[in-house]
Design a protein around this motif. Structure first.
Motif, mmCIF file in Angstrom:
data_model
loop_
_atom_site.group_PDB
_atom_site.id
_atom_site.type_symbol
_atom_site.label_atom_id
_atom_site.label_comp_id
_atom_site.label_asym_id
_atom_site.label_seq_id
_atom_site.Cartn_x
_atom_site.Cartn_y
_atom_site.Cartn_z
ATOM 1 N N GLY A 37 0.794 -1.218 0.000
ATOM 2 C CA GLY A 37 0.000 0.000 0.000
ATOM 3 C C GLY A 37 0.832 1.277 0.000
ATOM 4 N N PRO A 38 0.279 2.378 -0.557
ATOM 5 C CA PRO A 38 -1.016 2.457 -1.244
ATOM 6 C C PRO A 38 -0.984 1.630 -2.537
ATOM 7 C CG PRO A 38 -0.155 4.648 -0.702
ATOM 8 C CD PRO A 38 0.949 3.690 -0.502
ATOM 9 N N ARG A 69 -8.248 2.095 4.227
ATOM 10 C CA ARG A 69 -8.947 3.291 3.760
ATOM 11 C C ARG A 69 -8.481 3.611 2.350
ATOM 12 N NH1 ARG A 69 -5.074 7.101 3.712
ATOM 13 N NH2 ARG A 69 -3.294 6.807 5.123
ATOM 14 N N GLU A 70 -9.258 4.397 1.665
ATOM 15 C CA GLU A 70 -8.824 4.866 0.363
ATOM 16 C C GLU A 70 -7.773 5.940 0.554
ATOM 17 O OE1 GLU A 70 -12.235 5.975 -1.975
ATOM 18 O OE2 GLU A 70 -12.455 3.918 -2.694
ATOM 19 N N SER A 71 -6.711 5.842 -0.233
ATOM 20 C CA SER A 71 -5.608 6.775 -0.116
ATOM 21 C C SER A 71 -5.936 8.070 -0.847
ATOM 22 C CB SER A 71 -4.336 6.150 -0.708
ATOM 23 O OG SER A 71 -3.237 7.006 -0.553
ATOM 24 N N ASP A 72 -5.319 9.147 -0.397
ATOM 25 C CA ASP A 72 -5.538 10.434 -1.059
ATOM 26 C C ASP A 72 -4.919 10.414 -2.446
ATOM 27 O OD1 ASP A 72 -6.730 11.363 1.220
ATOM 28 O OD2 ASP A 72 -4.871 12.226 2.032
ATOM 29 N N GLY A 73 -5.615 11.062 -3.387
ATOM 30 C CA GLY A 73 -5.034 11.243 -4.711
ATOM 31 C C GLY A 73 -5.219 10.067 -5.628
ATOM 32 N N PRO A 86 -6.214 4.155 -4.942
ATOM 33 C CA PRO A 86 -5.526 3.108 -4.195
ATOM 34 C C PRO A 86 -6.033 3.023 -2.762
ATOM 35 C CG PRO A 86 -4.111 5.022 -4.427
ATOM 36 C CD PRO A 86 -5.341 5.303 -5.234
ATOM 37 N N VAL A 87 -5.829 1.864 -2.159
ATOM 38 C CA VAL A 87 -6.170 1.667 -0.755
ATOM 39 C C VAL A 87 -4.883 1.492 0.041
ATOM 40 C CG1 VAL A 87 -8.455 0.702 -1.171
ATOM 41 C CG2 VAL A 87 -6.461 -0.820 -1.129
ATOM 42 N N ASP A 88 -4.967 1.848 1.314
ATOM 43 C CA ASP A 88 -3.801 1.736 2.192
ATOM 44 C C ASP A 88 -4.280 1.316 3.576
ATOM 45 O OD1 ASP A 88 -1.189 1.784 2.970
ATOM 46 O OD2 ASP A 88 -0.897 3.943 2.757
ATOM 47 N N LEU A 89 -3.343 0.853 4.366
ATOM 48 C CA LEU A 89 -3.653 0.488 5.740
ATOM 49 C C LEU A 89 -4.083 1.735 6.510
ATOM 50 C CD1 LEU A 89 -3.351 -2.312 7.147
ATOM 51 C CD2 LEU A 89 -1.268 -1.411 8.184
#
Length: 399
Positions: A37-38, A69-73, A86-89
């Motif tokens: 992630g992202p 959560r969905e990552s910014d950008g 993208p998604v990230d922890l």
């Protein structure tokens, strides 16, 4: 005082086979987000072999639980087409409690979902009876959580040396502490009100290295822990071997050729008797280097130029390397991780370790990836392994 665990959502209970597949897939997706992630959902599908629809479904479940959560950008693929978000922890919501019971003191900490230490305290053992030690640990954990009001605890991981039965949550025997059949999970669970998971510290750190450290992506790994207690853990295909009643990794009484230290078992030259920090500090006191029992004081003396301190540390690293080579010959892992104070802090000790292992395997031998937080990470990794192995089950536990 008992605390209420984070109120995560739980899924309805499906048929057993569907439930098993769902747990496995959720684990694979969460591990992919941790490691990459992202990361776009399409990339997770490619990495895991799951269908895009399945990845989307699991990402939605994990997001509802607050784990990702969905990552910014948004990101675009080759500059064309729909944006890939993208998604990230999500490491901002939850923490896990960590307890590591050593011989002279207990470490209590909070870790985030990436295995990073958020807060930590150490409590010296004025007494070693389990009731006192575990009560102080619960109090320290409560104090840390009280100073982090936004942190929601998912559970507590406890790591200790000696014989620890993971399934029953019991320290079956810890000779140096004088513990026998201590129901750690039951006692700490009652005091904290949180799910408690218990394991031996070598296995706990093997999981930590697998998830967050030196052994990430390795097909198999050996972890060798050399402290006051000396033990080992072996993992293959992402599974740490426990054996019946979690007795795997007990190497304290392996014979050391030429060993001279008497062991509590009645023999001479057992591995733990030769390598323990108590032995190192006793030899350092005899040489007039230190006057206490803290091995870091021996490391400090070596750093200040004391040749005898350096010799003691290098000899210990060499003997550790010989033990590692013996285990390498038996288990043949891809990666070896060693937790030992000299090897962590001194290049000459690491070089001595690798020389003793042999040139054919030296490049695959590493010091722990957590030089400044190894005991806290050991405790936290017990419960984080449960989370990443089965995030949906953990969410049910903390309802």
């Amino acid at each position: 005082m008992p605390r209420t665990a984070a109120p995560l959502l739980a899924s309805p209970v499906p048929r057993a086979a569907d439930s098993d597949r769902r747990r496995t897939s959720a684990s694979v997706v969460l591990r992919s987000v941790l490691e990459h992630g992202p990361v776009a959902r399409s990339t997770i599908a490619r990495l895991t072999g799951l269908s895009p629809a399945s990845v989307t479904d699991h990402c939605a479940r994990l997001a509802r639980l607050g784990l990702i959560r969905e990552s910014d950008g948004p990101r675009r693929s080759n500059g064309v087409g729909r944006p890939h978000v993208p998604v990230d922890l999500d490491d901002s919501r939850f923490v896990v409690g960590a307890v590591h019971v050593a011989v002279p003191y207990t470490t209590v900490a909070l870790l985030d979902l990436r295995g990073r230490v958020v807060a930590r305290r150490e409590t010296k053992h004025l007494r070693t009876d389990p009731g006192w030690v575990l009560a102080r640990a619960a109090e320290e954990l409560d104090a840390l959580l009280g100073r982090a009001p936004g942190a929601r605890p998912l559970g507590v991981g406890v790591a200790a040396g000696g014989w620890v039965d993971r399934d029953s949550g019991t320290v079956v025997e810890h000779a140096l502490l004088g513990w026998r059949d201590v129901p750690v999970r039951e006692v700490l669970g009652a005091r904290t009100g949180l799910p408690v998971h218990v394991d031996g510290h070598a296995r706990a750190l093997a999981n930590g290295e697998r998830l967050f450290g030196r052994a990430r992506g390795s097909g198999s790994m050996l972890h060798l822990f050399v402290g006051n207690v000396v033990d080992a853990a072996f993992a293959t295909r992402d599974e740490v071997h426990h054996g019946p009643r979690s007795q795997a990794g007990a190497i304290a009484h392996l014979p050391v050729p030429g060993g001279t230290e008497p062991c509590d078992c009645g023999r001479t030259g057992c591995l733990q008797a030769e390598l323990s920090e108590r032995t190192l500090c006793r030899r350092a006191r005899r040489a007039g280097i230190v006057d206490g029992t803290n091995p870091m004081h021996v490391v400090g003396a070596a750093a200040a130029g004391d040749a005898t301190a350096r010799r003691l540390l290098v000899e210990r690293a060499t003997m550790t390397g010989r033990a590692a080579r013996l285990l390498l010959d038996v288990l043949n892992p891809e990666t070896v991780v060693v937790t030992e104070v000299g090897i962590i802090h001194r290049e000459d000790c690491l070089a001595a370790l690798r020389e003793a292992v042999g040139p054919d395997r030296a490049a695959h031998v590493f010091p722990t990836g957590f030089p400044d937080s190894v005991l806290a990470v050991a405790g936290g990794s017990v419960v984080l392994d449960v989370l990443y192995r089965d995030p949906l089950a953990l969410s049910a536990d903390v309802l």
